[in-house]
Design a protein around this motif. Structure first.
Motif, mmCIF file in Angstrom:
data_model
loop_
_atom_site.group_PDB
_atom_site.id
_atom_site.type_symbol
_atom_site.label_atom_id
_atom_site.label_comp_id
_atom_site.label_asym_id
_atom_site.label_seq_id
_atom_site.Cartn_x
_atom_site.Cartn_y
_atom_site.Cartn_z
ATOM 1 N N THR A 115 0.833 -1.203 0.000
ATOM 2 C CA THR A 115 0.000 0.000 0.000
ATOM 3 C C THR A 115 0.865 1.249 0.000
ATOM 4 O OG1 THR A 115 -1.673 -1.207 1.234
ATOM 5 C CG2 THR A 115 -1.872 1.177 1.195
ATOM 6 N N ARG A 116 1.911 1.230 0.798
ATOM 7 C CA ARG A 116 2.826 2.381 0.854
ATOM 8 C C ARG A 116 3.544 2.552 -0.489
ATOM 9 N NH1 ARG A 116 4.835 6.789 3.680
ATOM 10 N NH2 ARG A 116 7.060 6.928 3.383
ATOM 11 N N ARG A 117 3.958 1.461 -1.091
ATOM 12 C CA ARG A 117 4.644 1.531 -2.380
ATOM 13 C C ARG A 117 3.716 2.119 -3.450
ATOM 14 N NH1 ARG A 117 7.727 -3.162 -2.616
ATOM 15 N NH2 ARG A 117 5.735 -4.256 -2.427
ATOM 16 N N THR A 118 2.451 1.745 -3.429
ATOM 17 C CA THR A 118 1.472 2.293 -4.372
ATOM 18 C C THR A 118 1.263 3.780 -4.129
ATOM 19 O OG1 THR A 118 0.357 0.157 -4.490
ATOM 20 C CG2 THR A 118 -0.884 2.075 -5.228
ATOM 21 N N ALA A 119 1.213 4.179 -2.878
ATOM 22 C CA ALA A 119 1.034 5.599 -2.549
ATOM 23 C C ALA A 119 2.232 6.420 -2.995
ATOM 24 C CB ALA A 119 0.798 5.757 -1.060
ATOM 25 N N VAL A 120 3.430 5.895 -2.812
ATOM 26 C CA VAL A 120 4.634 6.613 -3.245
ATOM 27 C C VAL A 120 4.654 6.725 -4.769
ATOM 28 C CG1 VAL A 120 7.153 6.466 -3.370
ATOM 29 C CG2 VAL A 120 5.996 6.060 -1.204
ATOM 30 N N ALA A 121 4.297 5.656 -5.463
ATOM 31 C CA ALA A 121 4.261 5.697 -6.929
ATOM 32 C C ALA A 121 3.233 6.719 -7.418
ATOM 33 C CB ALA A 121 3.943 4.315 -7.491
ATOM 34 N N ALA A 122 2.063 6.754 -6.790
ATOM 35 C CA ALA A 122 1.046 7.730 -7.173
ATOM 36 C C ALA A 122 1.536 9.152 -6.924
ATOM 37 C CB ALA A 122 -0.244 7.475 -6.410
ATOM 38 N N GLY A 123 2.229 9.375 -5.829
ATOM 39 C CA GLY A 123 2.783 10.694 -5.525
ATOM 40 C C GLY A 123 3.827 11.124 -6.536
#
Length: 55
Positions: free
Chosen positions: A4-12
């Protein structure tokens, strides 16, 4: 790092890239947006633009 954190960082990161591209696009389009003669004046590149539509 959790998925989830990796997806959030990629979206950012993609959001930041989008914002930078939008600012760069605004800088490149500024003459077309602010100068009326840019759109209404004589076009020096008319040949390349009309060549595709003349066939």
């Amino acid at each position: 790092m959790s998925p989830t954190r990796r997806t959030a960082v990629a979206a950012g990161v993609f959001f930041l890239i989008t914002e930078i591209a939008a600012i760069a696009g605004l800088v490149l389009y500024r003459p077309a947006l602010t100068d009326a003669d840019y759109v209404l004046g004589a076009a020096p590149t008319l040949g390349c633009c009309s060549a595709g539509s003349s066939s």
